[in-house]
Motif scaffolding. Structure first.
Motif, short mmCIF file in Angstrom:
data_model
loop_
_atom_site.label_atom_id
_atom_site.label_comp_id
_atom_site.label_asym_id
_atom_site.label_seq_id
_atom_site.Cartn_x
_atom_site.Cartn_y
_atom_site.Cartn_z
N LYS A 1 46.33 38.13 39.31
CA LYS A 1 46.11 36.69 39.46
C LYS A 1 45.05 36.22 38.45
O LYS A 1 44.10 36.93 38.16
CB LYS A 1 45.65 36.33 40.87
N ASP A 2 45.25 35.00 37.97
CA ASP A 2 44.24 34.39 37.11
C ASP A 2 43.08 33.92 37.96
O ASP A 2 43.28 33.35 39.04
CB ASP A 2 44.83 33.19 36.35
N PHE A 3 41.87 34.16 37.48
CA PHE A 3 40.69 33.65 38.18
C PHE A 3 39.69 33.11 37.17
O PHE A 3 39.65 33.52 36.02
CB PHE A 3 40.04 34.75 39.05
N THR A 4 38.92 32.16 37.62
CA THR A 4 37.86 31.60 36.78
C THR A 4 36.51 31.92 37.40
O THR A 4 36.41 32.15 38.61
CB THR A 4 38.01 30.07 36.65
N GLU A 5 35.51 31.95 36.55
CA GLU A 5 34.15 32.13 37.05
C GLU A 5 33.26 31.04 36.48
O GLU A 5 33.29 30.76 35.28
CB GLU A 5 33.60 33.50 36.68
N ASN A 6 32.48 30.41 37.36
CA ASN A 6 31.53 29.38 36.97
C ASN A 6 30.14 29.90 37.33
O ASN A 6 29.77 29.93 38.51
CB ASN A 6 31.86 28.08 37.69
N ARG B 1 33.88 31.62 42.02
CA ARG B 1 35.12 32.04 41.40
C ARG B 1 36.30 31.41 42.11
O ARG B 1 36.33 31.35 43.33
CB ARG B 1 35.24 33.57 41.44
N PHE B 2 37.26 30.98 41.32
CA PHE B 2 38.48 30.39 41.85
C PHE B 2 39.65 31.27 41.45
O PHE B 2 39.80 31.62 40.28
CB PHE B 2 38.70 28.98 41.31
N VAL B 3 40.49 31.62 42.41
CA VAL B 3 41.68 32.44 42.14
C VAL B 3 42.91 31.53 42.22
O VAL B 3 43.07 30.77 43.18
CB VAL B 3 41.82 33.59 43.15
#
Length: 214
Positions: A170-175, A192-194
């Motif tokens: 899965k794509d995830f972002t990190e802030n 983090r958002f998945v």
């Protein structure tokens, strides 16, 4: 008579082949190589498009959280899989709070208390309404001013980070917000958002907070 028919048929076929020589056969290997190269180009292009879509969704979520616009936030929850919340970097599907999109929309405006997990150190259950959890935990800092990364971890402490194992592929972002020198940079925080694509759109399936733990 049957024995005579077979040689005559073979002779006729041989003559026809000589009069109509075979046409050149296309190079199958070259065709396959060209098709593979085209598919790779399409994949690269698709990946660029996905990265842009994920970044856009990430920023929309941050702005919604900052503005306490939970209606917009709810619109980005996966319609079928719903959304899970993890208080720390270690994701525990059995203990983490999960909502369907419908339940989130139903309970968000209410004062209903939910247990979101256990607090680090004391082990006490963390109970809060959806709104309080969002303001006091999920968005405890202004993550719109954070450092962004895609499928890459920036923050890490002494707790286990198993996001990739729980959400493989899965794509995830990190802030990420870096810690201060005053606290030896141990007061860093990240969210983090998945994501998962559904009907051509990126939807949120998990929100994972992380910070230094004892």
């Amino acid at each position: 008579m049957k024995n005579l028919i077979i040689p005559i048929f073979a002779l006729t076929l041989l003559t026809a082949c000589k009069k109509n020589p075979e046409k050149p056969v296309p190079n199958v290997i070259d065709s396959m190589a060209q098709a593979k190269e085209k598919n790779l180009e399409n994949t690269k292009q698709q990946k660029k498009t996905d990265e842009a879509a994920v970044k856009k969704a990430n920023d929309e979520i941050l702005q919604a959280l900052k503005g306490k616009d939970y209606k917009t936030f709810a619109s980005l929850i996966h319609p079928e899989k719903g959304i899970s919340f993890s208080m720390y970097g270690f994701v525990d599907p059995k203990e983490d709070r999960h909502f369907s999109k419908e339940d989130f929309e139903k309970f968000q405006p209410t004062k209903t208390l939910f247990t979101w997990g256990a607090q680090d150190g004391s082990g006490d259950p963390y109970k809060a309404t959806i709104n309080d959890y969002f303001t006091k935990w999920v968005f405890s800092k202004d993550f719109t001013a954070s450092q962004y990364s895609l499928n890459k971890f920036q923050g890490g402490g002494n707790s286990l980070n198993n996001l990739k194992e729980i959400y493989p592929g899965k794509d995830f972002t990190e802030n990420y917000i870096k810690g201060t020198e005053k606290n030896s940079e141990m007061d860093w925080k990240t969210i983090r958002f998945v994501f998962e694509e559904f009907q051509g759109k990126q939807y949120l399936i998990a929100v994972v907070n992380d910070q230094w733990t004892i």
